[in-house]
Design an enzyme around this catalytic site. Structure first.
Site, short mmCIF file in Angstrom:
data_model
loop_
_atom_site.label_atom_id
_atom_site.label_comp_id
_atom_site.label_asym_id
_atom_site.label_seq_id
_atom_site.Cartn_x
_atom_site.Cartn_y
_atom_site.Cartn_z
N ASN A 65 63.45 -57.97 -2.91
CA ASN A 65 62.19 -58.40 -3.51
C ASN A 65 60.95 -57.89 -2.77
O ASN A 65 59.91 -57.73 -3.37
CB ASN A 65 62.15 -59.94 -3.56
CG ASN A 65 60.82 -60.45 -4.04
OD1 ASN A 65 60.43 -60.20 -5.16
ND2 ASN A 65 60.11 -61.14 -3.16
N TYR A 132 52.86 -47.08 -5.33
CA TYR A 132 53.62 -48.23 -5.86
C TYR A 132 54.42 -47.83 -7.10
O TYR A 132 55.61 -48.14 -7.20
CB TYR A 132 52.66 -49.38 -6.16
CG TYR A 132 53.36 -50.65 -6.56
CD1 TYR A 132 54.08 -51.40 -5.62
CD2 TYR A 132 53.31 -51.12 -7.86
CE1 TYR A 132 54.72 -52.57 -5.98
CE2 TYR A 132 53.94 -52.31 -8.23
CZ TYR A 132 54.64 -53.02 -7.29
OH TYR A 132 55.28 -54.19 -7.65
N LYS A 136 58.57 -47.93 -7.15
CA LYS A 136 59.29 -48.81 -8.08
C LYS A 136 60.14 -47.99 -9.05
O LYS A 136 61.25 -48.40 -9.40
CB LYS A 136 58.32 -49.74 -8.82
CG LYS A 136 57.74 -50.81 -7.90
CD LYS A 136 58.85 -51.64 -7.25
CE LYS A 136 58.31 -52.75 -6.37
NZ LYS A 136 59.36 -53.61 -5.84
#
Length: 167
Positions: A65, A132, A136
């Site tokens: 996470n 980012y 991801k």
């Protein structure tokens, strides 16, 4: 997300939950304070945790996470140190934790799962979020590749990459 998952999982007494993060701000029990940008710091803790799983375990799930949206800058203005730290946290840590999970538990006969927390940013570009979005997307593709590899194993480990939506 991590704190909410921890609290929800701890509601069930049969669950054994351990978290890893730089700080244990909520004073959770069975928590490892470790920097996930430093593999020498977190991998030994995670290995020890895996090796102490009870023989009676019915399932084990690794939830990757941790992540950072920083640095928020357009390409050409990215800070190299912040970029490096983001790559370590968003890509290297989940890959290395998953690798150790497989290395240690591949032939164990109970249910084993990996859940990678992704983002809509993996599929949709946002100005200033190049690092980012890229990290991801990398986690999503890693998960697909991992699933393909595991489909050939006698005791496959399940994996999913989930984008939970706007938080």
């Amino acid at each position: 997300i991590g704190a909410a998952l921890y609290r929800e999982l701890m509601k069930h007494s049969e669950n054994r939950v351990t978290g890893i993060a730089r700080k244990n701000r909520e004073a959770f029990p069975s928590f490892i304070e470790s920097d996930l940008t430093d593999q020498k710091a977190y991998l030994p803790h995670f290995k020890k945790w895996l090796e102490t799983l009870p023989e009676t375990a019915q399932s084990v799930t690794l939830i990757n996470n941790a992540g950072s949206v920083e640095p928020i800058e357009q390409v050409g203005a990215l800070d190299p140190l912040k970029t490096h730290q983001s790559l370590l946290l968003n890509i290297e840590a989940p890959l290395l934790l998953s690798n150790l999970f497989v290395e240690t538990l591949q032939d164990r006969p109970f249910t084993r799962r990996i859940l990678n927390i992704s983002s809509g940013a993996a599929r949709n570009p946002y100005s200033g979020w190049s690092i980012y979005c890229t990290t991801k997307a990398a986690i999503d593709h890693f998960s697909r590749t991992f699933a393909l590899e595991q489909s050939e194993k006698p005791f496959p480990i399940q994996i999913a990459s989930v984008a939970p939506g706007v938080i």
